[in-house]
Design a protein around this motif. Structure first.
Motif, PDB file in Angstrom:
ATOM      1  N   PHE A  29       0.816  -1.205   0.000  1.00  0.00           N
ATOM      2  CA  PHE A  29       0.000   0.000   0.000  1.00  0.00           C
ATOM      3  C   PHE A  29       0.851   1.257   0.000  1.00  0.00           C
ATOM      4  O   PHE A  29       0.617   2.184  -0.760  1.00  0.00           O
ATOM      5  CB  PHE A  29      -0.941   0.005   1.207  1.00  0.00           C
ATOM      6  N   ARG A 100       3.679  -0.825   4.309  1.00  0.00           N
ATOM      7  CA  ARG A 100       2.367  -1.284   4.785  1.00  0.00           C
ATOM      8  C   ARG A 100       1.639  -1.955   3.622  1.00  0.00           C
ATOM      9  O   ARG A 100       1.742  -1.507   2.482  1.00  0.00           O
ATOM     10  CB  ARG A 100       1.541  -0.119   5.314  1.00  0.00           C
ATOM     11  N   VAL A 101       0.900  -2.975   3.952  1.00  0.00           N
ATOM     12  CA  VAL A 101       0.134  -3.659   2.909  1.00  0.00           C
ATOM     13  C   VAL A 101      -1.304  -3.157   2.855  1.00  0.00           C
ATOM     14  O   VAL A 101      -2.048  -3.465   1.918  1.00  0.00           O
ATOM     15  CB  VAL A 101       0.165  -5.184   3.105  1.00  0.00           C
ATOM     16  N   ARG A 102      -1.719  -2.382   3.890  1.00  0.00           N
ATOM     17  CA  ARG A 102      -3.066  -1.789   3.885  1.00  0.00           C
ATOM     18  C   ARG A 102      -3.024  -0.501   4.702  1.00  0.00           C
ATOM     19  O   ARG A 102      -2.149  -0.330   5.555  1.00  0.00           O
ATOM     20  CB  ARG A 102      -4.094  -2.749   4.464  1.00  0.00           C
ATOM     21  N   PRO A 103      -3.947   0.405   4.471  1.00  0.00           N
ATOM     22  CA  PRO A 103      -3.973   1.662   5.224  1.00  0.00           C
ATOM     23  C   PRO A 103      -4.055   1.413   6.723  1.00  0.00           C
ATOM     24  O   PRO A 103      -4.915   0.628   7.177  1.00  0.00           O
ATOM     25  CB  PRO A 103      -5.229   2.360   4.707  1.00  0.00           C
ATOM     26  N   GLY A 105      -2.203  -0.229   8.569  1.00  0.00           N
ATOM     27  CA  GLY A 105      -1.667  -1.513   8.991  1.00  0.00           C
ATOM     28  C   GLY A 105      -0.288  -1.382   9.606  1.00  0.00           C
ATOM     29  O   GLY A 105       0.354  -0.340   9.497  1.00  0.00           O
TER      30      GLY A 105
END
Length: 121
Positions: A29, A100-103, A105
């Motif tokens: 992300f 990060r792989v997601r907001p 995270g």
């Protein structure tokens, strides 16, 4: 899977310059920060410079004024510009990325494979 690929190392004479690159690839992300470390055989890995996503940078005293860490967000690539190189800068230089792989995270850490920098006549 996220990967880092370093390039730009080599042999340079004392007083010379080099630019190292660290390209981030894969699915993520955002990049929270990038850093460079170096290691001489038999010694611990040493932190050299870091940059957070907001742009703030920090440097080890031994390289302050000579090394500059930058980042091109359009290319997901970090750079380490090195000038006035000294034989003591000889080491394998490693790139480290926090992403990060997601907001919102948790950040994850990944290392590159290293690139050799040799400063010698």
């Amino acid at each position: 899977q996220v990967q880092l690929a370093e390039s730009g190392g080599g042999l340079v004479q004392p007083g010379g310059s080099l630019r190292l690159s660290c390209a981030v690839s894969g699915t993520f992300f955002s990049i929270a920060g990038m850093a460079w470390y170096r290691q001489v055989p038999g010694n611990q890995r040493e932190w050299v410079a870091s940059r957070v996503s907001g742009g703030a940078t920090n440097y080890a005293e031994s390289v302050k004024g000579r090394f500059t860490i930058t980042q091109d967000n359009t290319k997901n690539t970090a750079y380490l510009e090195m000038i006035s190189l000294e034989p003591e800068d000889t080491a394998v230089y490693y790139c480290n990325g926090l992403y990060r792989v997601r907001p919102g995270g948790a950040t994850r850490s990944i290392w590159g494979q290293g690139t050799q920098v040799t400063v010698s006549t």
